[in-house]
Write a protein that holds these residues in place. Structure first.
Motif, PDB file in Angstrom:
ATOM      1  N   LEU A  14       0.891  -1.273  -0.094  1.00  0.00           N
ATOM      2  CA  LEU A  14      -0.172   0.018  -0.009  1.00  0.00           C
ATOM      3  C   LEU A  14       0.960   1.176  -0.065  1.00  0.00           C
ATOM      4  CD1 LEU A  14      -2.832  -0.193   2.648  1.00  0.00           C
ATOM      5  CD2 LEU A  14      -3.018   0.050   0.379  1.00  0.00           C
ATOM      6  N   PHE A 140      -4.596   8.421   2.467  1.00  0.00           N
ATOM      7  CA  PHE A 140      -5.349   7.744   1.764  1.00  0.00           C
ATOM      8  C   PHE A 140      -5.803   8.285   0.277  1.00  0.00           C
ATOM      9  CE2 PHE A 140      -5.133   5.017   5.113  1.00  0.00           C
ATOM     10  CZ  PHE A 140      -5.104   3.589   4.595  1.00  0.00           C
ATOM     11  N   SER A 143      -9.531   4.726  -4.454  1.00  0.00           N
ATOM     12  CA  SER A 143      -9.094   3.791  -5.100  1.00  0.00           C
ATOM     13  C   SER A 143      -9.908   3.480  -6.453  1.00  0.00           C
ATOM     14  CB  SER A 143      -9.410   2.384  -4.408  1.00  0.00           C
ATOM     15  OG  SER A 143     -10.778   2.189  -4.143  1.00  0.00           O
ATOM     16  N   LEU A 144     -10.518   4.524  -7.019  1.00  0.00           N
ATOM     17  CA  LEU A 144     -11.134   4.480  -8.170  1.00  0.00           C
ATOM     18  C   LEU A 144      -9.990   4.586  -9.380  1.00  0.00           C
ATOM     19  CD1 LEU A 144     -13.976   7.294  -7.740  1.00  0.00           C
ATOM     20  CD2 LEU A 144     -14.384   4.784  -7.927  1.00  0.00           C
ATOM     21  N   ALA A 145     -10.389   3.840 -10.405  1.00  0.00           N
ATOM     22  CA  ALA A 145      -9.366   3.755 -11.448  1.00  0.00           C
ATOM     23  C   ALA A 145      -9.440   5.415 -12.312  1.00  0.00           C
ATOM     24  CB  ALA A 145      -9.623   2.856 -12.387  1.00  0.00           C
ATOM     25  N   THR A 157     -18.602   8.278  -8.716  1.00  0.00           N
ATOM     26  CA  THR A 157     -17.301   8.118  -9.215  1.00  0.00           C
ATOM     27  C   THR A 157     -16.641   9.232  -9.906  1.00  0.00           C
ATOM     28  OG1 THR A 157     -17.978   7.434 -11.401  1.00  0.00           O
ATOM     29  CG2 THR A 157     -17.752   5.879  -9.760  1.00  0.00           C
ATOM     30  N   ARG A 188      -4.663   3.417  -0.713  1.00  0.00           N
ATOM     31  CA  ARG A 188      -5.899   3.747  -1.300  1.00  0.00           C
ATOM     32  C   ARG A 188      -6.998   2.943  -0.967  1.00  0.00           C
ATOM     33  NH1 ARG A 188      -4.445   3.982  -7.613  1.00  0.00           N
ATOM     34  NH2 ARG A 188      -6.375   5.470  -7.277  1.00  0.00           N
ATOM     35  N   THR A 189      -8.266   3.673  -0.932  1.00  0.00           N
ATOM     36  CA  THR A 189      -9.399   3.109  -0.184  1.00  0.00           C
ATOM     37  C   THR A 189     -10.665   3.676  -0.864  1.00  0.00           C
ATOM     38  OG1 THR A 189     -10.247   2.553   1.897  1.00  0.00           O
ATOM     39  CG2 THR A 189      -9.681   4.840   1.622  1.00  0.00           C
ATOM     40  N   GLY A 190     -11.618   3.035  -0.477  1.00  0.00           N
ATOM     41  CA  GLY A 190     -13.070   3.423  -1.054  1.00  0.00           C
ATOM     42  C   GLY A 190     -13.792   4.085   0.049  1.00  0.00           C
ATOM     43  N   LEU A 191     -14.037   5.493  -0.062  1.00  0.00           N
ATOM     44  CA  LEU A 191     -15.001   6.233   0.808  1.00  0.00           C
ATOM     45  C   LEU A 191     -15.720   6.962   0.128  1.00  0.00           C
ATOM     46  CD1 LEU A 191     -12.190   7.625   3.399  1.00  0.00           C
ATOM     47  CD2 LEU A 191     -13.988   6.126   3.891  1.00  0.00           C
ATOM     48  N   PRO A 192     -17.072   6.707   0.403  1.00  0.00           N
ATOM     49  CA  PRO A 192     -18.017   7.406  -0.687  1.00  0.00           C
ATOM     50  C   PRO A 192     -17.765   8.927  -0.756  1.00  0.00           C
ATOM     51  CG  PRO A 192     -19.124   6.008   0.701  1.00  0.00           C
ATOM     52  CD  PRO A 192     -17.698   5.984   1.170  1.00  0.00           C
ATOM     53  N   ASP A 195     -14.819   9.654  -3.044  1.00  0.00           N
ATOM     54  CA  ASP A 195     -15.298   9.352  -4.330  1.00  0.00           C
ATOM     55  C   ASP A 195     -16.141  10.156  -5.178  1.00  0.00           C
ATOM     56  OD1 ASP A 195     -13.646   7.149  -3.849  1.00  0.00           O
ATOM     57  OD2 ASP A 195     -15.241   5.591  -3.796  1.00  0.00           O
TER      58      ASP A 195
ATOM     59  N   GLY B  65       1.857   0.230   6.539  1.00  0.00           N
ATOM     60  CA  GLY B  65       0.779   0.167   5.672  1.00  0.00           C
ATOM     61  C   GLY B  65       0.860  -0.673   4.489  1.00  0.00           C
ATOM     62  N   ARG B 203     -19.503  -2.799  -1.014  1.00  0.00           N
ATOM     63  CA  ARG B 203     -19.321  -2.774  -2.261  1.00  0.00           C
ATOM     64  C   ARG B 203     -18.388  -3.994  -2.678  1.00  0.00           C
ATOM     65  NH1 ARG B 203     -15.339   1.990  -3.095  1.00  0.00           N
ATOM     66  NH2 ARG B 203     -17.049   3.018  -1.764  1.00  0.00           N
ATOM     67  N   GLY B 215      -1.944  -1.608  -5.171  1.00  0.00           N
ATOM     68  CA  GLY B 215      -2.611  -1.097  -3.781  1.00  0.00           C
ATOM     69  C   GLY B 215      -3.925  -0.759  -3.998  1.00  0.00           C
ATOM     70  N   VAL B 217      -7.947  -1.215  -4.146  1.00  0.00           N
ATOM     71  CA  VAL B 217      -8.589  -2.073  -3.379  1.00  0.00           C
ATOM     72  C   VAL B 217     -10.059  -2.153  -4.185  1.00  0.00           C
ATOM     73  CG1 VAL B 217      -8.302  -3.318  -1.460  1.00  0.00           C
ATOM     74  CG2 VAL B 217      -8.335  -0.846  -1.180  1.00  0.00           C
ATOM     75  N   GLN B 233     -17.762   9.900   6.447  1.00  0.00           N
ATOM     76  CA  GLN B 233     -16.577  10.689   6.160  1.00  0.00           C
ATOM     77  C   GLN B 233     -16.664  12.002   5.806  1.00  0.00           C
ATOM     78  OE1 GLN B 233     -17.944   9.272   3.660  1.00  0.00           O
ATOM     79  NE2 GLN B 233     -16.990   7.670   4.689  1.00  0.00           N
TER      80      GLN B 233
END
Ligand SMILES: [Zn+2]
Lengths: 249, 233
Positions: A14, A140, A143-145, A157, A188-192, A195, B65, B203, B215, B217, B233
């Motif tokens: 990561l 962070f 994680s969206l492309a 997105t 990288r992570t997914g947080l609404p 995003d 991490g 998801r 990295g 996810v 958040q």
């Protein structure tokens, strides 16, 4: 039977200092390649000049009935709000305009947070978290492309078009924290909320400084005012440097 | 007037109905519990008769991490579902051991079940299969991981720690079973907004080679259900 063979530490990570460095290099060419794709509103902005529209959004996570983590008795929602207030005053002292998503103990949805951030047309959006696990500061990005900007971004997105800028901002914060000898991890992570943000967006999670184990107001703990002040000052200076790199789109 | 024998018959029938209803309800509850606790076919531990094979566990480290591969020789069951469950169980045993680099209580019993189902064509996971895996029989698979509620309830709360748990589980599955390209999580058989207040469990996570190198996810675009505002958040 289980026989350990140890770590084949090929370095799947990561935390990628290299990754960030690469991304920052890519960014140098990005404004050129994306110039023709920029939305009309952005194109109408002033060209890179000493003074341009530079706003930072601070998004203290949690609030209201969402307490977040339990930080040695203190709810995370209070910690993030206090840190946001501290960082805001440091930024304003440096002449940077700040918009915050909340200034009191209220619960906001991810959509409300993103709406406030997007309305500000900010050059940096920092979501603030705190945690007792890990050490130093965790950065962070979404994680969206990565995707090319379009006229109408899908709300969930929307950050995809901004990923390269977010990673570049993350790189500036990373260098500043490392320079200040604060341990820093990248991920990288997914947080609404993130995003859906249309700005360079990074989530900053503050963890205790690795050097000092212990709790309460011991040196380097989350509650240590000196540690909080140090992290806030490093972030404020890093954002000042980010401003000097010119407008993002 | 209703004849006495009819009244008696009615009461008897009513009682019989009540008894049958109670028995059925108990059977249903019993079956539900049995399913939830994963008593169905195989024991939690891999049978000792299974041959030991090299498995690559992707072990998280809170300090920096990172997720670092660790090769272990494990007796893995031949059934894909049980193999996936044994792999994740071993990973969680490492996290539950004293001095873990990513301490999370719970251990192997926190993985109630893992189901593997084919990934529908046209989803991102269907395209994420590497050449070697695509060549083998069968297409890409979605792993549905059913976690124990106690695991989620006692998981440390934080962006990094929760993300690392999910990332390392996805990467461990993909590293050993390359056909698994997507992962979804349930808690006690039900969807749950977040693991412990941060990382979304609503998801579908992509477990592809890109994930491991970059990295990254998650893919928000393919979430079957909308993300819930529970993640504050
Ligand atoms: Zn938080």
């Amino acid at each position: 039977m289980v026989s350990g063979r140890g770590n084949a530490a090929a370095g799947t990570t990561l935390s990628l200092a290299l990754f960030t460095a690469r991304a920052r290099r890519c960014l140098a060419v990005l404004p050129l390649s994306f110039a023709f794709l920029a939305p009309p509103a952005a194109r109408a902005q002033a060209p890179p000049a000493p003074a341009y529209h530079f706003v930072v959004v601070l998004n203290p996570a949690h609030g209201g009935t969402d307490f977040g983590a339990n930080l040695d008795g203190q709810p995370e929602k209070d910690y993030t709000l206090a840190f946001s207030t501290r960082l805001r005053s440091l930024l304003e002292a440096r002449g940077i305009s700040v918009v915050t998503t909340r200034q009191s103990d209220v619960r906001l949805t991810a959509t409300q947070r993103a709406e406030i951030a997007n309305h500000a047309e900010a050059q940096a959006c920092l979501t603030l978290h705190a945690s007792e696990t890990g050490v130093g500061v965790h950065l962070f990005t979404s994680s969206l492309a990565p995707a090319s900007p379009t006229l109408f971004e899908p709300w969930k997105t929307a950050q995809a078009a901004w990923i390269t800028h977010s990673v570049a901002l993350e790189g500036v914060l990373y260098s500043a924290l490392q320079h200040a000898e604060i341990p820093v991890a990248l991920g990288r992570t997914g947080l609404p909320a993130i995003d859906s943000m249309t700005c360079p967006a990074v989530a900053v999670e503050i963890a205790p400084d690795g050097a000092a184990a212990g709790s309460g107001s011991a040196s380097g703990s989350l509650a240590d005012p000196a540690y909080q002040a140090k992290v806030a000052a490093v972030l404020a200076d890093a954002l000042l440097e980010w401003r000097s790199e010119g407008p993002q789109l | 007037m209703i004849p006495r024998y009819q009244t008696v018959l009615f009461v008897v029938l009513l009682a019989a109905t009540a008894v049958m209803g109670t028995v059925l309800w108990h059977l249903r509850q019993h079956e539900h519990q049995r399913l939830l606790q994963g008593e169905v076919s195989t024991p939690t531990r891999a049978p000792e008769v299974a041959p030991a094979v090299d498995a690559t566990l992707m072990v998280a480290d809170d300090a920096d991490g990172s997720v670092v591969p660790q090769v272990l020789s494990l007796p893995l069951p031949p059934s894909p579902n049980e193999r996936a469950r044994a792999l994740l169980g071993k990973l969680l045993d490492i996290y539950a051991a004293p001095g873990a680099t990513h301490p999370v209580p719970g251990g192997a019993s926190s993985i109630l079940q893992v189901f593997l189902v084919p990934v529908p064509a046209g989803t991102p996971g269907a395209a994420g299969l590497s050449g070697a895996a695509a060549g083998s029989r069968g297409g890409p698979e979605l792993a549905v991981v059913n976690l124990a509620a106690s695991f989620a309830d006692h998981h440390p709360s934080g962006l990094e720690t929760e993300t690392l748990t999910i990332l390392s589980m996805c990467e461990t599955l993909h590293a050993n079973m390359p056909r698994i390209t997507e992962v979804r999580f349930l808690v006690n058989g039900r969807p749950r907004a977040t693991l412990a207040g941060h990382a979304s469990l609503m998801r579908t996570y992509l477990a592809t080679a890109r994930t491991i190198t970059g990295g990254a996810v998650a893919s928000a675009g393919i979430s079957a259900q909308p993300a819930v505002a529970g993640a504050g958040q």
